[in-house]
Motif scaffolding. Structure first.
Motif, mmCIF file in Angstrom:
data_model
loop_
_atom_site.group_PDB
_atom_site.id
_atom_site.type_symbol
_atom_site.label_atom_id
_atom_site.label_comp_id
_atom_site.label_asym_id
_atom_site.label_seq_id
_atom_site.Cartn_x
_atom_site.Cartn_y
_atom_site.Cartn_z
ATOM 1 N N ALA A 128 21.996 13.788 40.377
ATOM 2 C CA ALA A 128 21.240 14.292 41.528
ATOM 3 C C ALA A 128 19.831 14.697 41.104
ATOM 4 O O ALA A 128 18.859 14.435 41.821
ATOM 5 N N ARG A 129 19.727 15.312 39.919
ATOM 6 C CA ARG A 129 18.411 15.730 39.407
ATOM 7 C C ARG A 129 17.475 14.531 39.289
ATOM 8 O O ARG A 129 16.291 14.617 39.619
ATOM 9 N N ALA A 130 18.005 13.405 38.836
ATOM 10 C CA ALA A 130 17.185 12.203 38.662
ATOM 11 C C ALA A 130 16.647 11.690 39.998
ATOM 12 O O ALA A 130 15.557 11.116 40.068
ATOM 13 N N GLU A 131 17.415 11.884 41.069
ATOM 14 C CA GLU A 131 17.001 11.392 42.389
ATOM 15 C C GLU A 131 16.126 12.381 43.158
ATOM 16 O O GLU A 131 15.503 12.006 44.156
ATOM 17 N N LEU A 132 16.097 13.631 42.720
ATOM 18 C CA LEU A 132 15.414 14.669 43.506
ATOM 19 C C LEU A 132 13.941 14.376 43.795
ATOM 20 O O LEU A 132 13.501 14.521 44.942
ATOM 21 N N PRO A 133 13.141 13.968 42.793
ATOM 22 C CA PRO A 133 11.720 13.722 43.099
ATOM 23 C C PRO A 133 11.533 12.708 44.228
ATOM 24 O O PRO A 133 10.671 12.890 45.098
ATOM 25 N N GLY A 134 12.357 11.644 44.221
ATOM 26 C CA GLY A 134 12.264 10.643 45.279
ATOM 27 C C GLY A 134 12.615 11.206 46.639
ATOM 28 O O GLY A 134 11.961 10.890 47.651
ATOM 29 N N VAL A 135 13.634 12.069 46.690
ATOM 30 C CA VAL A 135 14.034 12.681 47.967
ATOM 31 C C VAL A 135 12.918 13.584 48.493
ATOM 32 O O VAL A 135 12.563 13.532 49.677
ATOM 33 N N LEU A 136 12.337 14.396 47.616
ATOM 34 C CA LEU A 136 11.237 15.283 48.035
ATOM 35 C C LEU A 136 10.059 14.464 48.547
ATOM 36 O O LEU A 136 9.410 14.827 49.540
ATOM 37 N N PRO A 174 18.702 16.088 53.929
ATOM 38 C CA PRO A 174 18.604 15.107 52.837
ATOM 39 C C PRO A 174 19.252 15.594 51.533
ATOM 40 O O PRO A 174 19.892 14.823 50.817
ATOM 41 N N LEU A 175 19.107 16.894 51.233
ATOM 42 C CA LEU A 175 19.709 17.415 49.999
ATOM 43 C C LEU A 175 21.227 17.544 50.138
ATOM 44 O O LEU A 175 21.956 17.372 49.155
ATOM 45 N N ALA A 176 21.701 17.816 51.350
ATOM 46 C CA ALA A 176 23.156 17.844 51.574
ATOM 47 C C ALA A 176 23.749 16.456 51.331
ATOM 48 O O ALA A 176 24.817 16.308 50.725
ATOM 49 N N ALA A 177 23.022 15.423 51.800
ATOM 50 C CA ALA A 177 23.486 14.044 51.593
ATOM 51 C C ALA A 177 23.460 13.681 50.102
ATOM 52 O O ALA A 177 24.389 13.043 49.589
ATOM 53 N N LEU A 178 22.393 14.101 49.413
ATOM 54 C CA LEU A 178 22.288 13.849 47.969
ATOM 55 C C LEU A 178 23.442 14.526 47.229
ATOM 56 O O LEU A 178 24.075 13.921 46.349
ATOM 57 N N ALA A 179 23.720 15.768 47.585
ATOM 58 C CA ALA A 179 24.808 16.504 46.948
ATOM 59 C C ALA A 179 26.137 15.775 47.163
ATOM 60 O O ALA A 179 26.909 15.567 46.215
ATOM 61 N N ALA A 180 26.381 15.355 48.397
ATOM 62 C CA ALA A 180 27.651 14.701 48.725
ATOM 63 C C ALA A 180 27.826 13.399 47.942
ATOM 64 O O ALA A 180 28.933 13.079 47.493
ATOM 65 N N ARG A 181 26.719 12.656 47.763
ATOM 66 C CA ARG A 181 26.800 11.391 47.027
ATOM 67 C C ARG A 181 27.274 11.587 45.591
ATOM 68 O O ARG A 181 27.857 10.702 44.988
ATOM 69 N N HIS A 182 26.987 12.745 45.037
ATOM 70 C CA HIS A 182 27.285 12.982 43.622
ATOM 71 C C HIS A 182 28.402 14.012 43.419
ATOM 72 O O HIS A 182 28.533 14.571 42.324
ATOM 73 N N GLY A 183 29.193 14.260 44.468
ATOM 74 C CA GLY A 183 30.340 15.154 44.331
ATOM 75 C C GLY A 183 29.964 16.609 44.173
ATOM 76 O O GLY A 183 30.722 17.398 43.594
ATOM 77 N N LEU A 184 28.786 16.981 44.688
ATOM 78 C CA LEU A 184 28.309 18.362 44.604
ATOM 79 C C LEU A 184 28.335 19.002 45.992
ATOM 80 O O LEU A 184 28.587 18.332 46.989
ATOM 81 N N ILE A 185 28.059 20.299 46.045
ATOM 82 C CA ILE A 185 27.871 20.966 47.333
ATOM 83 C C ILE A 185 26.452 21.527 47.392
ATOM 84 O O ILE A 185 25.821 21.754 46.349
#
Length: 282
Positions: A128-136, A174-185
């Protein structure tokens, strides 16, 4: 109680359950756990989380209180070692009964040993950390937001954005979706959105610790949405017959915490004063 403590009475909780919780703590302190959030409760909220430090009175208050109770547990989303450093808790006489439950209980630092126990990080956090800059970037919320590395979790702060609330709301889905993709909350807080593994929350951490030390009373003080699971844990313990006191470190930002508290204190200086006064009454 001596005359010095009578000269400064403790504030009275507004609820019968809270008054029972305080009475039980005063009657049997050696069987009581005092649970405390860090940011917003022992330390003022600041725009840069790396600049947060415990209120200057925190260590003296805890050094007076810890020997008189079963344990003082600082329960925080921060890494345990960071909370210890920002709190100034290491190597302090009188703090043997202090533990820091970091990363919502996934990590633990014991003052008596000075060591941290840490699990392996969840693989989803790095992904998720790797994808964060793109999401922001996609959301247009890059300006003024700030990513905090937490080892077992990763957080995005919006407090420094030109419109912190708008940035917070724009990022939430968007961050909720990112979290869900990677098994996070996704855990929202005061102008912060944290992505972390499931099963880690302050309620689980507090409940397990209270059971471990065989406590018979519990106090918990917090200020933010992440503290609500700990509030719920105390409410559950109360329903099972254990007295408990819920304290809100005053915030106009999070009414949900204030609404469920037995005692409202206006921020970290008042919380620290209360802890020091509590120690004197014991």
């Amino acid at each position: 109680m001596g005359s010095s403590s009578n000269a400064h009475p403790l504030p009275t909780p507004s609820t019968p359950a809270g008054r029972d919780g305080l009475a039980a703590l005063l009657a049997r302190p050696r069987k009581a756990v005092v649970g405390l959030d860090f940011d917003g409760t022992l330390a003022e909220i600041v725009s840069d989380p790396e600049q947060a430090r415990a209120h200057p009175g925190t260590v003296p208050a805890l050094a007076a209180l810890a020997p008189r109770v079963a344990s003082v547990a600082v329960v925080t989303g921060r890494p345990a070692g960071v909370a210890v450093r920002y709190g100034g808790f290491a190597g302090v006489p009188g703090l043997d009964h202090l533990v820091v439950l970091g990363h919502y209980g996934a990590e633990r630092w014991d003052a008596a040993t000075g060591t941290v126990k840490t699990p392996s990080p969840h693989p989803g956090v790095a992904a998720a950390r790797a994808e964060l800059p793109g999401v922001l970037d996609d959301v247009g919320a890059w300006q003024g937001t700030w990513i905090e590395e937490k080892g077992q979790a990763v957080a995005v702060h919006t407090r420094r954005a030109s419109d912190p609330q708008a940035a917070f709301e724009a990022l939430r889905d968007p961050l909720a979706a990112l979290a869900a993709r990677h098994g996070l909350i996704l855990e929202p807080g005061r102008m912060v959105l944290e992505l972390r593994p499931p099963g880690m929350d302050k309620g689980v951490a507090l409940s397990e610790y209270v059971r471990e030390v065989e406590a018979e009373a519990v106090l918990y003080a917090g200020d933010d949405l992440g503290d609500l699971p700990a509030f719920a844990a105390v409410e559950k313990l109360r329903s099972d017959g254990m007295p408990g006191l819920l304290v809100c470190s005053g915030s106009t930002e999070v009414s949900e915490v204030a609404d469920r508290a037995d005692l409202l204190l206006p921020g970290p200086p008042a919380v620290v004063d209360f802890l020091a006064l509590l120690a004197r009454h014991l």
